[in-house]
Design a protein around this motif. Structure first.
Motif, PDB file in Angstrom:
ATOM      1  N   CYS A   1       0.841  -1.198   0.000  1.00  0.00           N
ATOM      2  CA  CYS A   1       0.000   0.000   0.000  1.00  0.00           C
ATOM      3  C   CYS A   1       0.876   1.247   0.000  1.00  0.00           C
ATOM      4  CB  CYS A   1      -0.967   0.004   1.169  1.00  0.00           C
ATOM      5  SG  CYS A   1      -0.206   0.270   2.775  1.00  0.00           S
ATOM      6  N   ILE A   2       0.229   2.361  -0.290  1.00  0.00           N
ATOM      7  CA  ILE A   2       0.883   3.666  -0.291  1.00  0.00           C
ATOM      8  C   ILE A   2       0.043   4.565   0.607  1.00  0.00           C
ATOM      9  CG2 ILE A   2       1.658   5.585  -1.712  1.00  0.00           C
ATOM     10  CD1 ILE A   2       1.279   3.649  -4.108  1.00  0.00           C
ATOM     11  N   GLU A   3       0.720   5.327   1.449  1.00  0.00           N
ATOM     12  CA  GLU A   3      -0.030   6.227   2.324  1.00  0.00           C
ATOM     13  C   GLU A   3       0.742   7.513   2.561  1.00  0.00           C
ATOM     14  OE1 GLU A   3      -0.589   5.150   6.392  1.00  0.00           O
ATOM     15  OE2 GLU A   3       1.464   4.474   6.613  1.00  0.00           O
ATOM     16  N   ASN A   4       0.011   8.500   2.995  1.00  0.00           N
ATOM     17  CA  ASN A   4       0.589   9.773   3.385  1.00  0.00           C
ATOM     18  C   ASN A   4       0.305   9.951   4.871  1.00  0.00           C
ATOM     19  OD1 ASN A   4       1.558  12.331   3.572  1.00  0.00           O
ATOM     20  ND2 ASN A   4      -0.132  13.281   2.501  1.00  0.00           N
ATOM     21  N   ASP A   5       1.317   9.892   5.693  1.00  0.00           N
ATOM     22  CA  ASP A   5       1.170  10.072   7.137  1.00  0.00           C
ATOM     23  C   ASP A   5       1.190  11.566   7.427  1.00  0.00           C
ATOM     24  OD1 ASP A   5       1.383  10.163   9.898  1.00  0.00           O
ATOM     25  OD2 ASP A   5       2.875   8.575  10.014  1.00  0.00           O
ATOM     26  N   GLU A   6       0.135  12.077   8.007  1.00  0.00           N
ATOM     27  CA  GLU A   6       0.040  13.512   8.259  1.00  0.00           C
ATOM     28  C   GLU A   6       1.084  14.014   9.247  1.00  0.00           C
ATOM     29  OE1 GLU A   6      -3.950  14.602   9.221  1.00  0.00           O
ATOM     30  OE2 GLU A   6      -4.751  13.587   7.461  1.00  0.00           O
ATOM     31  N   CYS A   7       1.676  13.126  10.027  1.00  0.00           N
ATOM     32  CA  CYS A   7       2.705  13.522  10.994  1.00  0.00           C
ATOM     33  C   CYS A   7       4.062  13.750  10.334  1.00  0.00           C
ATOM     34  CB  CYS A   7       2.849  12.457  12.075  1.00  0.00           C
ATOM     35  SG  CYS A   7       1.373  12.260  13.072  1.00  0.00           S
ATOM     36  N   ILE A   8       4.235  13.198   9.137  1.00  0.00           N
ATOM     37  CA  ILE A   8       5.509  13.331   8.425  1.00  0.00           C
ATOM     38  C   ILE A   8       5.230  14.123   7.146  1.00  0.00           C
ATOM     39  CG2 ILE A   8       7.487  12.125   7.462  1.00  0.00           C
ATOM     40  CD1 ILE A   8       6.576   9.642   9.027  1.00  0.00           C
ATOM     41  N   LEU A   9       5.560  15.396   7.155  1.00  0.00           N
ATOM     42  CA  LEU A   9       5.239  16.272   6.038  1.00  0.00           C
ATOM     43  C   LEU A   9       6.020  15.923   4.778  1.00  0.00           C
ATOM     44  CD1 LEU A   9       5.130  19.695   7.895  1.00  0.00           C
ATOM     45  CD2 LEU A   9       3.212  18.238   7.240  1.00  0.00           C
ATOM     46  N   ASP A  10       5.356  16.084   3.641  1.00  0.00           N
ATOM     47  CA  ASP A  10       5.971  15.911   2.315  1.00  0.00           C
ATOM     48  C   ASP A  10       6.637  14.555   2.132  1.00  0.00           C
ATOM     49  OD1 ASP A  10       5.188  18.519   1.649  1.00  0.00           O
ATOM     50  OD2 ASP A  10       7.025  19.349   2.496  1.00  0.00           O
ATOM     51  N   THR A  11       6.062  13.523   2.724  1.00  0.00           N
ATOM     52  CA  THR A  11       6.633  12.181   2.619  1.00  0.00           C
ATOM     53  C   THR A  11       5.561  11.183   2.224  1.00  0.00           C
ATOM     54  OG1 THR A  11       8.274  12.681   4.303  1.00  0.00           O
ATOM     55  CG2 THR A  11       7.884  10.369   3.855  1.00  0.00           C
ATOM     56  N   VAL A  12       5.873  10.348   1.242  1.00  0.00           N
ATOM     57  CA  VAL A  12       4.998   9.269   0.826  1.00  0.00           C
ATOM     58  C   VAL A  12       5.554   7.977   1.406  1.00  0.00           C
ATOM     59  CG1 VAL A  12       4.117   7.975  -1.154  1.00  0.00           C
ATOM     60  CG2 VAL A  12       4.368  10.455  -1.303  1.00  0.00           C
ATOM     61  N   ASN A  13       4.719   7.252   2.147  1.00  0.00           N
ATOM     62  CA  ASN A  13       5.118   5.964   2.708  1.00  0.00           C
ATOM     63  C   ASN A  13       4.725   4.863   1.738  1.00  0.00           C
ATOM     64  OD1 ASN A  13       6.045   6.969   5.250  1.00  0.00           O
ATOM     65  ND2 ASN A  13       3.920   7.204   5.865  1.00  0.00           N
ATOM     66  N   ILE A  14       5.702   4.075   1.343  1.00  0.00           N
ATOM     67  CA  ILE A  14       5.445   2.919   0.484  1.00  0.00           C
ATOM     68  C   ILE A  14       5.678   1.678   1.343  1.00  0.00           C
ATOM     69  CG2 ILE A  14       6.123   1.646  -1.573  1.00  0.00           C
ATOM     70  CD1 ILE A  14       7.111   4.258  -2.774  1.00  0.00           C
ATOM     71  N   HIS A  15       4.604   0.949   1.595  1.00  0.00           N
ATOM     72  CA  HIS A  15       4.696  -0.282   2.389  1.00  0.00           C
ATOM     73  C   HIS A  15       4.920  -1.451   1.427  1.00  0.00           C
ATOM     74  CE1 HIS A  15       3.348   1.394   6.273  1.00  0.00           C
ATOM     75  NE2 HIS A  15       2.780   2.296   5.484  1.00  0.00           N
ATOM     76  N   VAL A  16       5.941  -2.220   1.692  1.00  0.00           N
ATOM     77  CA  VAL A  16       6.273  -3.357   0.841  1.00  0.00           C
ATOM     78  C   VAL A  16       6.094  -4.652   1.603  1.00  0.00           C
ATOM     79  CG1 VAL A  16       7.863  -2.055  -0.631  1.00  0.00           C
ATOM     80  CG2 VAL A  16       8.737  -3.170   1.419  1.00  0.00           C
ATOM     81  N   LYS A  17       5.905  -5.729   0.850  1.00  0.00           N
ATOM     82  CA  LYS A  17       5.734  -7.048   1.459  1.00  0.00           C
ATOM     83  C   LYS A  17       7.063  -7.535   2.021  1.00  0.00           C
ATOM     84  CE  LYS A  17       1.793  -8.604  -1.157  1.00  0.00           C
ATOM     85  NZ  LYS A  17       1.243  -9.644  -2.019  1.00  0.00           N
ATOM     86  N   LYS A  18       6.985  -8.144   3.178  1.00  0.00           N
ATOM     87  CA  LYS A  18       8.172  -8.699   3.799  1.00  0.00           C
ATOM     88  C   LYS A  18       8.633  -9.904   3.010  1.00  0.00           C
ATOM     89  CE  LYS A  18      10.013  -9.338   8.336  1.00  0.00           C
ATOM     90  NZ  LYS A  18       9.742  -9.138   9.736  1.00  0.00           N
ATOM     91  N   LYS A  19       9.913  -9.956   2.701  1.00  0.00           N
ATOM     92  CA  LYS A  19      10.471 -11.052   1.927  1.00  0.00           C
ATOM     93  C   LYS A  19      10.485 -12.323   2.769  1.00  0.00           C
ATOM     94  CE  LYS A  19      14.341 -12.157  -1.023  1.00  0.00           C
ATOM     95  NZ  LYS A  19      15.618 -11.734  -1.548  1.00  0.00           N
ATOM     96  N   GLU A  20       9.910 -13.369   2.222  1.00  0.00           N
ATOM     97  CA  GLU A  20       9.876 -14.661   2.932  1.00  0.00           C
ATOM     98  C   GLU A  20      11.154 -15.430   2.668  1.00  0.00           C
ATOM     99  OE1 GLU A  20       6.343 -16.787   1.965  1.00  0.00           O
ATOM    100  OE2 GLU A  20       5.098 -15.007   2.139  1.00  0.00           O
ATOM    101  N   ASN A  21      11.664 -16.070   3.721  1.00  0.00           N
ATOM    102  CA  ASN A  21      12.907 -16.849   3.581  1.00  0.00           C
ATOM    103  C   ASN A  21      12.599 -18.302   3.340  1.00  0.00           C
ATOM    104  OD1 ASN A  21      14.490 -14.612   3.984  1.00  0.00           O
ATOM    105  ND2 ASN A  21      14.464 -14.838   6.199  1.00  0.00           N
TER     106      ASN A  21
END
Length: 71
Positions: A51-71
């Motif tokens: 997913c992609i989100e914009n956290d209002e606490c961190i200005l001008d930053t786009v958070n890109i959530h990635v899947k955890k790599k499985e071992n």
């Protein structure tokens, strides 16, 4: 079809990018004035986006959530 980090980078010009994996484990923070494709490894560029989100606490930053790599 899955979306990879490298697919999103050309779309994010004027913001910093924060790559996050798992619950809230930050991989890296890339400032907007860096060439985003050249600074990341191929492993990071090929991570699948959850997913992609914009956290209002961190200005001008786009958070890109990635899947955890499985071992």
């Amino acid at each position: 079809m899955s979306i990879k980090v490298k697919d999103l980078l050309p779309l994010i010009w004027y913001n910093d990018i924060r790559l996050v994996v798992g619950a809230n484990e930050e991989i890296c923070l890339i400032r907007k004035d860096f060439n985003k494709k050249k600074i990341l490894s191929d492993e990071c560029l090929n991570m699948e986006v959850e997913c992609i989100e914009n956290d209002e606490c961190i200005l001008d930053t786009v958070n890109i959530h990635v899947k955890k790599k499985e071992n």
